[in-house]
Design an enzyme around this catalytic site. Sequence first.
Site: not given
Lengths: 376, 408
Positions: B145, B148, B180, B263, B390
């Site tokens: 994936q 990010s 990853s 996910e 968060e």
Amino acid sequence: MTKTTTITEGELEDLRGTVRAFLAEYSGEQAVRRAVAADPGYDVDLWRRLATELGLPAMAIPEAYGGDGFGLVTLGIVLGEMGRAMTPGPFFSSVILAAGALLASGDETACSTRLPGIADGSVVGTLAVVEADGAWRTDGFATTAREDGGSWVLTGEKTLVPEGSSADLLLVAASTPAGPALFAVDAGAAGLSAGALRTLDITRPISRVALSETPAVLVGDLGAARQILADVLVRASVALAAEQVGAARACLEMAVAYAKEREQFGRAIGSFQAVKHKLADMLARVTLADAAATEGLRAADGFDDAPPAAVAAAVAHSVCSEAFMYVAAENIQVHGGIGFTWEHPAHLYYRRAKADQLMFGGPAVYHERLLATLGV
Amino acid sequence: MTTTEADPLAAFADEARAFLDAHAERRSTDAVIWGKGEDHTGYFSEDPPEVEQALVDQARAWQRTRYENGFGWITGPESYGGRELSGVHDLVYDQIEAEYDVPDTGVLSLIGLGMIGPTILAHGRDEVRDRYLPAMFRGEVIACQLFSEPGAGSDLAGVQTRASRTEDGWVLRGQKVWTSVAQHAQIGMALCRTDPDAPKHKGITAFLVDLSLPGVEVRPLRQMSGGAEFNEVFLTDVHVPDDHRLGEVNGGWRVALTTLMNERASVGNEASTGVARVLSDGFLAALLHESGHGEDAAARRRLAEITADLTAAEYLNRATIRRLRSGAQPGPEASVSKLLWAQNLTRIAHLAAELVGPRLTADTGEWGTFSWNELLLSAPAFRILGGTEEIMKNILGERVLGLPKEPS
Ligand SMILES: Cc1cc2nc3c(=O)[nH]c(=O)nc-3n(C[C@H](O)[C@H](O)[C@H](O)COP(=O)(O)OP(=O)(O)OC[C@H]3O[C@@H](n4cnc5c(N)ncnc54)[C@H](O)[C@@H]3O)c2cc1C
């Protein structure tokens, strides 16, 4: 398994809607406050209507004894709504504790003479176990039973007896030479006296009960109280858990509603992350508690795919007690100063949360109970 | 009322058991024998590359066996070798498989099969679906994936990797990070900016990138746990054909949401890892006693609290399965479960450290002591990956409880 009549998800939701609407109309906050201020600490008229119009006490009592034969999963809906509305009344003591003890005793005569009255609401029952140290014991009672010409008399003192002053029927645990046993004592019996105590949770009346050579009837076998009370504890823990989840959800909803409407610094306080994240944490605990209570009720009803009832009950009591106490305290925090006033309902839940958490011994005790069920 | 004969899933469960009986050993027992068996508690591995490669090969082989026997893609379309059964069948299979000793297929399944596969199915063109889906579910192609970036994590819509039009496709330039399994992967799903002038959610396009293309460079990043399972991925003028675009031009955010939804469901599902083993009552109880704290009231209490919460989290998963079985849509449980999963594992890691005591700090060779470092050093990642704590709480607060959004 105790469940004899099945009910669908849709029917459970209908039941929830009916009970919620009824309690919203007749047992709103002001009605609750009026009821707890008067004798006997609940609205007797409302209690009668819950029994006769809605038939709530009868739901989980077997059909053979005048009930509808639903299981605890069904009753859990009612308990959740009563917890949510903080409805004062002897439902827990009569239907869960007293009827639960009678059923657990397996005493056919006691069940057929006593349960129909509990089912139709004409008899309010309670269970007197606790003595001076406040512990929920299953053996070693200071209260003693003596056989006297084929019948029994009890002498001793019980405390923390829910509805002890208003109950018509008390099931009392006492020592006998053959081990602890359970006895039925009728209100008004010779040598019986009950005095109401000041309480932390002002919505559940509690009494001290003194017995002096009081006539009593043996319920179940001599020496059987240990097992009976262990069974009652499983049933009562999951019933309490269902109430706790209903009450916890009410606290969460109250806090969320206030966080959307109350403004500070020109914004709704719920837009501040410190408050938003607090509410998210409350939601997570309530969601977890709901799952724990549900599985506990299913286990107590003997569902094939449920975990062992003693394990699920210990988990439910532990998780739901913690969750309810947590959201009851955080609800006050979200409300600020108004949350600390007598007029605001938040303290009623806070009081109930702590009293519930301590009802069968408190965290240290129920944690050990959980470890014991796992053989740790 | 809950008899299995009446359950339409029962036949499927029987079939799964028969398959597993024929191809795998049953896990020995639930009983924990302290000092015996694997001494691993971690989520991330710290193995040397050749050991890790061997584990990846085993994972591929087991996935192939599953696929050839009809359990490799239970929910997938029959035209791609799937069974077209429900997500509940998938869960039932996972539960049953957890009773057997089988290779850990996380390297393939958590991201590739769990997240990217469903996204390709929903948004890929036929050529891409035909080419990659059966290969992925047969265990041949591993997907990663590429979301990010150094400047875009929680605020994923802020990606800066550019994709510009060429005659027959696109050229990609930029840098991805924390990727990853990229070191084992053949393909990656990348989010790229295609319209820098549009509002940030509206100028993104998703692509499937063949990682063997010139210009793709994967550089391992060492994690605090010691191993290197995530990577930096540099994309330098990588030419991607237009048929490898997923979804519409500038419609990449919708495509990303498909991946992110999957996910949430994927994280925390680690039935056959070391983590799953240390979550069991028996393992934690043995830890209490073997570390000499069997009579320690404070330790007993902490263990009881964690056990209650872990057990209730398991009940929550069962309740979710029951709801899905009766046809309900997945609710907020996924975000609640993700939060609780990270919290519970973190609490276990610290309780274990306290019980084991100073023996955790150096490897004396004693079983069940130093190995707790693996969990301890994995724990911080649980609160970050798949969306930080968060961000999960923002989602619960805003989308479930309906609280006002952050002022922007
Ligand atoms: C082990 C691991 C594996 C990963 N694997 C992959 C992968 O395969 N592919 C991939 O694309 N990504 C992967 N990631 C990346 C992961 O998704 C991001 O790390 C994560 O989303 C956080 O982004 P960030 O690291 O940029 O932190 P930041 O977004 O910079 O966050 C830093 C801190 O600020 C807080 N914060 C940020 N925004 C807000 C806000 N609005 N409100 C409150 N707090 C906020 C965060 O919660 C955090 O505490 C992986 C990460 C880890 C740790």
